[in-house]
Enzyme design. Structure first.
Site, PDB file in Angstrom:
ATOM      1  N   ASP A 130      -1.072   0.482  -4.179  1.00 17.77           N
ATOM      2  CA  ASP A 130      -2.316   0.098  -4.845  1.00 17.77           C
ATOM      3  C   ASP A 130      -1.951  -0.194  -6.303  1.00 17.77           C
ATOM      4  O   ASP A 130      -0.923   0.270  -6.810  1.00 17.77           O
ATOM      5  CB  ASP A 130      -3.398   1.184  -4.726  1.00 17.77           C
TER       6      ASP A 130
HETATM    7  C1  BGC Z   1      -8.135  -1.194  -5.552  1.00 21.02           C
HETATM    8  C2  BGC Z   1      -7.571  -2.037  -4.420  1.00 21.02           C
HETATM    9  C3  BGC Z   1      -7.408  -3.466  -4.887  1.00 21.02           C
HETATM   10  C4  BGC Z   1      -6.523  -3.476  -6.114  1.00 21.02           C
HETATM   11  C5  BGC Z   1      -6.287  -4.864  -6.657  1.00 21.02           C
HETATM   12  C6  BGC Z   1      -7.352  -1.358  -6.843  1.00 21.02           C
HETATM   13  O1  BGC Z   1      -7.998  -0.748  -7.913  1.00 21.02           O
HETATM   14  O2  BGC Z   1      -8.144   0.172  -5.175  1.00 21.02           O
HETATM   15  O3  BGC Z   1      -8.429  -1.970  -3.316  1.00 21.02           O
HETATM   16  O4  BGC Z   1      -6.887  -4.245  -3.861  1.00 21.02           O
HETATM   17  O5  BGC Z   1      -7.138  -2.712  -7.142  1.00 21.02           O
HETATM   18  O6  BGC Z   1      -7.450  -5.361  -7.236  1.00 21.02           O
END
Ligand code: BGC
Length: 826
Positions: A230
């Protein structure tokens, strides 16, 4: 061109062999926020990723390159219809390709453990099996068109409080049967090409370095794709690189890079581990068509026309709407000359999607009011807000702003260096724009934004901006703000997606445009090259009493009142959890007051997850819409007028009162969040409580009404030689119009069991459609796994020698008497 699987593996290994350690390690970190590095030496182009899951945002974060906004996951789940997901997946893949995206960061298959989860709208259900079935369908649908899907967030990221650090404590059996189960299905059945590791820890180890990345994901389930972190989750080098973590996002600066090269040279990280990660990356590249020596797995999907997109999204949004109460008021035929009172802030500013990284920027969102006016006729539909919502800045829309210098539609942005010399400029189509990994953002000492705005009406307007950094804001040359705007707290995603706003009251005339300017020295949260700016207006209201009175009067003067209530961006979004389930801003009072003057009142609930509805038993018709995507208003009108049946069945239990909710807690204590309820979440917990005399929920799992009625016959259940169970039941449409029903099969154990079990659990379902008076046969195949439990002693799936039985019906509490499972036929 390489296509044959064994030959392909050999080819990928040979490509990897050509790379130096530095080249290999470089490939494992992001090149930018959304992309991976290219490697021309082996014919590898850069792979581009994008959020997801309810549409494809692409690499910009504004209105320049609009995206289709799909119904959110709770809505999709409410259809229970994998065929709808197949069609949505095809759309997602086509959108991705049109935007140059190879990897969609979705679906989200965390579970609705507590209704307070802030990203509830982004996940499917409280039921692990249903979540897995729908998630796997999403993955298959997108990947069939050569675009990668990402099963996220692995694992136990079911709430947002302290999400970067929280240590979720969950026992082995619960992990296997509940939280890992959807991921297992997305890998084993969906064939997911990526899995995203989550921010949180599980049982003491952060998920981007957790042993669960190898076992069961890669070893037992045979996941041959790549684990992407993530965003910003990986903060160390040796531990994460030695684990099953394969790719670190975003880039270009990550904790791997040169530090990882040194760690490998120093013998702290095994070189073979790096080779495995590189091979996984190359496999992904081959799948999405990023290697010039490998033929793509699928043809490039053709772009969809706007009409095709709108028609599918309208159909799915209506099929997802759950009618939870109807005393016969619905449908309301438009031909009857009916005057409609459309009431509620959400009627004019309905929420098509939840907030945070799942947000996309559609070209158009059809509000409930617009949708109803279109169907029932402008003149017959009156509107009143009834309540004063929490303030929200709405960007200047297309065609309400022009570049003051040229008169061209849009907002002018100039980039100035430290000497004050403009080195670039551009026009954005609306008052909502931003920069992502744009080198001009780093180079610009100042950004100047100018726009000429023409208000739609005379009167008091509230004009303002939102962004982070040093600002000077002027209207017609007058300085209204000269300030340094800082984030409200240290959540980087929130700071980027929702920078604080400042607004100013100004009297304006519709014939006289005003010049607006914003001079900005941007502040970049967390140092990321991302900034967002909104220039726009807030809605202006009278006093609460005036707004309420206006709505009540309108309702009294109309034949039918439609009150649209819902949650807000500050209640359901990424980065925080909900503290309450009540509707905000006096909306409950609004419903009661409208109902008191007009008994023909329909309440429409626009939320991604459960809210409490204290008036539920008093209102003649209640419809849940979820976050239905951009075609909200058209779909709602179709359902209310009866052109379409509301097809949804609830995928997560809704409580009558907060105090009844079985799993409420999402706050870690001493950094730990204990899943003490074990396997008993959602309807399983409600059933256990009901056995102890506690209140029933407002809406049980699986429940929903259509515009016809059904009779479900006597089910037959036969065990097959492989341990699966075939359930067959006749379903008769006893009403006077065609309809859809979701017939559900639940398993339970009759007699004693040595295993702690749910009272019953969903094991199969069938979406049936039948004409008026028609009887159809529903067939459900219950998998052998549904009759097994995970033994924490033996670390394997076991079938206890007990008697299982099946109940079939229309919700978890509306079921047939138990049917014994007949032994396998020879
Ligand atoms: C989220 C993800 C997301 C990523 C990119 C993170 O804060 O938890 O679900 O894909 O950001 O935007």
């Amino acid at each position: 061109m390489h296509t044959d699987a064994p030959e392909l593996e050999g080819h990928l290994a040979a490509l990897a062999d050509k790379l130096s350690l530095e080249q290999k390690v470089r490939l494992l970190s992001g090149a930018s926020i959304w992309s991976l590095h290219e490697e021309p030496a082996i014919g590898l182009r850069s792979i581009v990723m994008s959020d997801g899951p309810s549409g494809v945002r692409g690499v910009s974060m504004d209105d320049r390159d609009p995206s289709a906004s799909l119904p959110s996951a709770t809505a999709v789940a409410a259809t229970w219809d994998v065929d709808k997901i197949r069609r949505l997946g095809a759309l997602i893949a086509a959108e991705a390709r049109a935007k140059g995206v190879d990897v969609v960061l979705g679906p989200t298959v965390n579970l609705h453990r507590s209704p307070r989860g802030g990203r509830h709208f982004e996940s499917f259900s409280e039921d692990p099996w249903l979540s897995g079935v729908l998630g796997a369908a999403y993955v298959r649908a997108v990947q069939a068109h050569g675009v990668a899907a990402t099963a996220k967030h692995y694992v136990a990221n079911d709430s947002e409080t302290d999400r970067f650090t929280v240590d979720v404590r969950v026992d082995e059996r619960t992990l296997r049967e509940v939280y890992l189960a959807p991921f297992e299905r997305m890998v084993a059945e969906g064939g997911a090409w990526l899995v995203m590791s989550s921010y949180n820890q599980v049982n003491g180890a952060t998920m981007s370095a957790n042993p669960l990345l190898r076992e069961p994901l890669k070893d037992e389930w045979g996941f041959d794709g790549a684990v992407v972190s993530d965003w910003t989750a990986v903060r160390d080098t040796v531990e994460s690189a030695s684990s099953g973590q394969d790719l670190v996002m975003p880039g270009p600066d990550t904790a791997w890079g040169e530090a990882l090269v040194r760690a490998v040279r120093a013998g702290q990280v095994d070189a073979a581990v790096i080779d495995d990660k590189v091979l996984r990356l190359l496999r992904l590249a081959a799948r999405v068509g990023a290697l010039d020596s490998v033929a793509p797995v699928a043809d490039q999907p053709a772009p969809w026309s706007n009409a095709e997109i709108r028609s599918l999204l309208r159909e799915v949004a209506a099929d997802a709407m759950v009618l939870v109460r109807n005393d016969g008021l619905l449908p309301v035929a438009p031909a009857a000359g009916t005057r409609l009172a459309v009431i509620g802030h959400h009627a004019r500013r309905g929420r098509n999607q939840g907030g945070g990284s799942a947000m996309v920027f559609p070209e158009v969102v059809v509000s409930p009011l617009d949708g109803l006016r279109e169907t029932f006729g402008e003149a017959r539909v009156g509107y009143a807000a009834g309540v004063i919502p929490e303030p929200e800045l709405y960007a200047f829309e297309r065609n309400s702003v022009v570049d003051p210098a040229t008169g061209a539609a849009g907002v002018r942005v100039r980039y100035l260096d430290a000497e004050g010399t403009a080195f670039d400029e551009e026009i954005f189509p609306t008052g909502r724009f931003g920069w992502l990994g744009d080198e001009r953002l780093a180079r610009a000492a100042t950004i100047e934004v100018t726009a000429r705005y023409t208000p739609a009406a005379d009167g008091l307007h509230r004009i303002g901006f939102s962004c982070l950094g040093e600002v000077v804001f002027r209207v017609d040359g007058r300085v209204l703000s000269s300030d340094t705007v800082r984030p409200e707290d240290d959540d980087v995603v929130k700071a980027i997606m929702h920078p604080p706003a400042q607004v100013f009251d100004i009297e304006l005339e519709s014939v006289r445009p005003v010049d607006i300017s914003l001079t900005l020295r941007p502040e970049l949260p967390g140092g990321f090259p991302i900034a967002r700016v909104t220039l726009g207006t807030e809605d202006v209201y009278g006093t609460p009493a005036q707004e309420l009175e206006r709505a009540v009067r309108l309702a009294a003067d109309s034949d039918v009142a439609v009150v649209v209530v819902g949650t807000t961006e500050n209640l359901e979004s990424e980065g925080f959890d909900r503290s309450a389930l009540a509707l905000p801003e006096g909306q409950d009072e609004l419903v009661r007051r409208v109902l008191a003057v007009n008994p023909r009142t329909v309440v429409v609930v626009n939320s991604g997850g459960p809210v409490v509805m204290p008036w539920l038993e008093e209102v003649p018709a209640v419809l849940l819409t979820w976050f239905p995507g951009q075609e909200f208003g058209g779909a709602l009108a179709d359902v209310l007028c009866g052109a379409t049946e509301p097809g949804g069945r609830i995928p997560t239990t809704w409580a009558a009162a907060e105090a009844d909710v079985p799993v409420w807690d999402v706050e870690p204590r001493d950094g730990r969040l204990d899943y003490t309820e074990g396997i008993h979440l959602g309807y399983r917990a409600w059933l256990r409580l009901a056995a102890g005399g506690r209140p029933a929920p407002a809406i049980p799992f699986g429940y929903g009404l259509g515009y016809t009625t059904w009779r479900i016959g006597e089910p037959e259940a036969v065990e097959n030689s492989d341990g699966s169970v075939s359930v067959v039941v006749d379903v008769a449409n006893t009403g006077d119009r065609a309809g859809k029903h979701v017939v559900q099969a639940y398993l339970s154990v009759s007699g004693p069991s040595a295993v702690d079990r749910p009272v019953r659990w969903l094991a199969g379902y069938a979406v049936v459609r039948a004409e008026a008076g028609q009887t159809v046969t529903a067939r459900m195949e219950i998998e052998p796994r549904a009759l097994r439990h995970w033994s924490a002693e033996r670390h394997e799936w076991l079938r206890e020698p007990v008697t299982f039985e099946v109940r079939v019906g229309s919700s978890v509490t509306d079921l047939s008497a138990p049917t014994a499972i007949s032994p396998a036929r020879r």
